[in-house]
Design a protein around this motif. Structure first.
Motif, PDB file in Angstrom:
ATOM      1  N   ALA A 152       7.993  -1.523   1.902  1.00  0.00           N
ATOM      2  CA  ALA A 152       7.122  -2.691   1.773  1.00  0.00           C
ATOM      3  C   ALA A 152       7.395  -3.436   0.465  1.00  0.00           C
ATOM      4  N   ILE A 153       7.606  -2.706  -0.620  1.00  0.00           N
ATOM      5  CA  ILE A 153       7.882  -3.348  -1.906  1.00  0.00           C
ATOM      6  C   ILE A 153       9.237  -4.044  -1.878  1.00  0.00           C
ATOM      7  N   ASN A 154      10.281  -3.327  -1.478  1.00  0.00           N
ATOM      8  CA  ASN A 154      11.630  -3.889  -1.513  1.00  0.00           C
ATOM      9  C   ASN A 154      11.830  -4.997  -0.477  1.00  0.00           C
ATOM     10  N   ALA A 155      11.396  -4.762   0.743  1.00  0.00           N
ATOM     11  CA  ALA A 155      11.547  -5.779   1.785  1.00  0.00           C
ATOM     12  C   ALA A 155      10.633  -6.968   1.503  1.00  0.00           C
ATOM     13  N   GLY A 156       9.473  -6.701   0.921  1.00  0.00           N
ATOM     14  CA  GLY A 156       8.577  -7.791   0.545  1.00  0.00           C
ATOM     15  C   GLY A 156       9.227  -8.699  -0.481  1.00  0.00           C
ATOM     16  N   TYR A 157       9.850  -8.102  -1.493  1.00  0.00           N
ATOM     17  CA  TYR A 157      10.557  -8.917  -2.487  1.00  0.00           C
ATOM     18  C   TYR A 157      11.698  -9.683  -1.837  1.00  0.00           C
ATOM     19  N   SER A 158      12.513  -9.009  -1.043  1.00  0.00           N
ATOM     20  CA  SER A 158      13.670  -9.663  -0.427  1.00  0.00           C
ATOM     21  C   SER A 158      13.242 -10.849   0.423  1.00  0.00           C
ATOM     22  N   THR A 159      12.210 -10.663   1.222  1.00  0.00           N
ATOM     23  CA  THR A 159      11.735 -11.738   2.090  1.00  0.00           C
ATOM     24  C   THR A 159      11.152 -12.889   1.273  1.00  0.00           C
ATOM     25  N   LEU A 160      10.351 -12.566   0.273  1.00  0.00           N
ATOM     26  CA  LEU A 160       9.761 -13.612  -0.563  1.00  0.00           C
ATOM     27  C   LEU A 160      10.842 -14.348  -1.357  1.00  0.00           C
ATOM     28  N   PHE A 220      12.771 -16.124   7.738  1.00  0.00           N
ATOM     29  CA  PHE A 220      13.191 -15.435   8.960  1.00  0.00           C
ATOM     30  C   PHE A 220      14.408 -14.549   8.743  1.00  0.00           C
ATOM     31  N   ILE A 221      15.291 -14.921   7.830  1.00  0.00           N
ATOM     32  CA  ILE A 221      16.404 -14.022   7.503  1.00  0.00           C
ATOM     33  C   ILE A 221      15.850 -12.774   6.822  1.00  0.00           C
ATOM     34  N   GLY A 222      14.894 -12.954   5.910  1.00  0.00           N
ATOM     35  CA  GLY A 222      14.314 -11.800   5.217  1.00  0.00           C
ATOM     36  C   GLY A 222      13.555 -10.876   6.143  1.00  0.00           C
ATOM     37  N   ILE A 223      12.637 -11.443   6.926  1.00  0.00           N
ATOM     38  CA  ILE A 223      11.773 -10.621   7.774  1.00  0.00           C
ATOM     39  C   ILE A 223      12.492 -10.142   9.033  1.00  0.00           C
ATOM     40  N   GLY A 224      13.463 -10.942   9.496  1.00  0.00           N
ATOM     41  CA  GLY A 224      14.102 -10.620  10.766  1.00  0.00           C
ATOM     42  C   GLY A 224      15.441  -9.920  10.656  1.00  0.00           C
ATOM     43  N   CYS A 225      16.099 -10.004   9.510  1.00  0.00           N
ATOM     44  CA  CYS A 225      17.414  -9.367   9.348  1.00  0.00           C
ATOM     45  C   CYS A 225      17.416  -8.310   8.246  1.00  0.00           C
ATOM     46  N   ILE A 226      16.949  -8.686   7.068  1.00  0.00           N
ATOM     47  CA  ILE A 226      16.993  -7.757   5.932  1.00  0.00           C
ATOM     48  C   ILE A 226      16.022  -6.589   6.122  1.00  0.00           C
TER      49      ILE A 226
END
Length: 136
Positions: free
Chosen positions: A116-124, A91-97
């Motif tokens: 999508a690539i960068n946020a996908g990595y950050s969230t995962l 939730f921090i990744g998908i909702g904040c980052i």
């Protein structure tokens, strides 16, 4: 949720393992999985990427990953489990980052594929780190 901002109470072994796991994930994510579309989105060639000083690049990556693991550990309650830790990271990744990356990318005129690539990595990565921190 009780946020414990006492660095002495952190499980430093868990932080170290979470940092290593996210760093390894980054190597896979930006290596065999998405290196070509990532480079294409930024208009970079393999030669340009390989000209960067690896010690500096990897050193900074480990440093920032460890900062993220420490900060995430401060938000995960000491009695959390694997699931709660993973969900906190997710939730921090998908909702904040991701939203703030989206804002930056919108103003910078960047391709949404790179978001999508960068946020996908950050969230995962945050999900993985949270799972490890919660598990310990």
């Amino acid at each position: 949720m009780h946020i414990h901002f006492d660095l002495q109470q952190l499980n430093w072994l868990a932080v170290l393992i979470a940092t290593a796991a996210a760093f390894i994930l980054g190597g896979i994510w930006y290596g065999p999985l998405f290196s070509k579309p990532w480079m294409k989105a930024f208009g970079l060639s393999s030669d340009e990427v390989n000209q960067r000083h690896p010690g500096k690049v990897f050193g900074m990556a480990i440093m920032w990953t460890s900062v993220a693991a420490i900060m995430l550990a401060l938000f995960i309650e000491p009695d959390a489990d694997f699931h709660l830790g993973a969900m906190t990271g997710f939730f921090i990744g998908i909702g904040c980052i991701t939203p703030f990356m989206g804002i930056h990318y919108a103003f910078e005129g960047r391709d949404w594929k790179i978001l999508a690539i960068n946020a996908g990595y950050s969230t995962l990565a945050l999900t993985l780190m949270g799972a490890i921190l919660g598990w310990f």
